[in-house]
Design an enzyme around this catalytic site. Structure first.
Site, short mmCIF file in Angstrom:
data_model
loop_
_atom_site.label_atom_id
_atom_site.label_comp_id
_atom_site.label_asym_id
_atom_site.label_seq_id
_atom_site.Cartn_x
_atom_site.Cartn_y
_atom_site.Cartn_z
N HIS A 46 37.42 39.81 38.08
CA HIS A 46 36.58 38.63 38.66
C HIS A 46 36.81 39.04 40.35
O HIS A 46 37.51 40.08 40.12
CB HIS A 46 37.24 37.38 38.59
CG HIS A 46 38.28 37.04 38.73
ND1 HIS A 46 39.37 37.80 38.63
CD2 HIS A 46 38.95 36.64 40.46
CE1 HIS A 46 40.76 37.53 38.96
NE2 HIS A 46 40.04 37.01 40.81
N ASP A 48 37.08 38.02 44.19
CA ASP A 48 37.65 36.48 44.58
C ASP A 48 36.12 36.40 45.95
O ASP A 48 35.52 36.94 45.86
CB ASP A 48 38.69 36.90 45.53
CG ASP A 48 39.53 37.04 44.82
OD1 ASP A 48 39.74 36.47 43.47
OD2 ASP A 48 41.02 37.55 45.25
N HIS A 103 38.37 42.14 40.34
CA HIS A 103 40.07 42.86 39.36
C HIS A 103 40.65 41.69 38.41
O HIS A 103 39.89 41.01 38.15
CB HIS A 103 40.76 42.83 40.64
CG HIS A 103 41.31 41.00 41.63
ND1 HIS A 103 39.93 41.16 42.36
CD2 HIS A 103 41.82 40.45 41.60
CE1 HIS A 103 39.80 40.04 42.75
NE2 HIS A 103 41.23 39.27 42.25
N ARG A 113 55.71 37.40 34.85
CA ARG A 113 54.65 38.22 36.64
C ARG A 113 54.70 36.75 37.24
O ARG A 113 54.40 35.74 36.89
CB ARG A 113 54.09 39.15 36.45
CG ARG A 113 53.35 39.08 37.33
CD ARG A 113 52.29 39.82 36.94
NE ARG A 113 51.73 41.04 37.99
CZ ARG A 113 50.37 40.77 39.00
NH1 ARG A 113 49.97 38.96 39.00
NH2 ARG A 113 50.25 41.11 40.05
O1 AKG Z 1 47.90 37.19 40.11
C1 AKG Z 1 47.87 38.34 40.96
O2 AKG Z 1 47.64 39.57 41.18
C2 AKG Z 1 46.04 37.99 41.31
C3 AKG Z 1 45.61 36.97 40.86
C4 AKG Z 1 44.22 36.78 41.49
O3 AKG Z 1 43.51 37.43 41.13
C5 AKG Z 1 43.38 35.62 41.93
O4 AKG Z 1 44.05 34.02 42.14
O5 AKG Z 1 42.19 35.44 42.39
FE FE2 Z 2 41.39 37.00 42.17
#
Ligand code: AKG
Ligand code: FE2
Length: 175
Positions: A46, A48, A103, A113
């Site tokens: 996606h 952001d 990403h 994680r």
């Molecule tokens: O958890 C992560 O490293 C990325 C989270 C992410 O991409 C988001 O919340 O949009």
């Molecule tokens: Fe993200």
């Protein structure tokens, strides 16, 4: 960045606001049921919708991947280091000079994680003006994203706000 892009100081300040940002914490549990051929994603590919997203991976467990030149690159965690992703609003504000990075997050077979993300959004009501897109507010953008996800099953994003008819082409391509 605003200086590099020769943006009007007052206008770019109104596009960024600490007050409309928020923090989100994620926990990606261990997932042992995946293979190289069938990876499991903690978060699918996606972009952001934010201006900027600042990520901190608390326990140095990798998994974040970014798309560069059609290749997925693994972002190796570095201690005491923050990762800054540019979002859709930055792409619009910069007239596509800066790209909103695609990403995703891969789950880990052995360790959970934890990540903490700080998302910066435009000020409520501030109009994003750009050569390549029709003027819109973040509220309008988000409303459109929600409508598309509901109707089409995916986010169309900035292509919806392009001046030309490429929006229709982008949707047809994605289907
Ligand atoms: O958890 C992560 O490293 C990325 C989270 C992410 O991409 C988001 O919340 O949009
Ligand atoms: Fe993200």
């Amino acid at each position: 960045m605003a200086k590099n892009l020769n943006l009007d100081k007052t206008e770019s300040e109104s596009d960024l606001s600490e007050l409309t940002g928020f923090i989100r914490a994620y926990r990606y549990p261990i997932c042992s049921e995946f293979s190289k051929e069938h990876p499991a994603w903690g978060m699918d590919s996606h972009t952001d919708s934010s201006v900027l997203s600042i990520l901190s991976c608390e326990d140095q467990v990798g998994g974040l991947q970014v798309l560069k030149n059609d290749n997925w690159l693994t972002v190796e965690p570095i201690s005491n280091t923050l990762i800054v992703n540019l979002g859709d609003m930055m792409q619009a504000i910069s007239n596509d000079e800066y790209k909103s990075v695609k990403h995703r997050v891969k789950v880990n077979r052995y360790k959970e994680r934890i990540s903490i993300c700080y998302f910066v959004f435009p000020k409520e009501g501030s109009v994003i003006r750009s050569i390549n897109y029709k003027p819109f507010t973040y509220t309008e953008f988000q409303k459109q994203v929600q409508q598309d996800v509901k109707a089409l099953g995916f986010k169309v994003g900035l292509d919806r706000f392009k001046h030309t008819t490429t929006a229709a082409a982008a949707i047809t391509e994605a289907c």
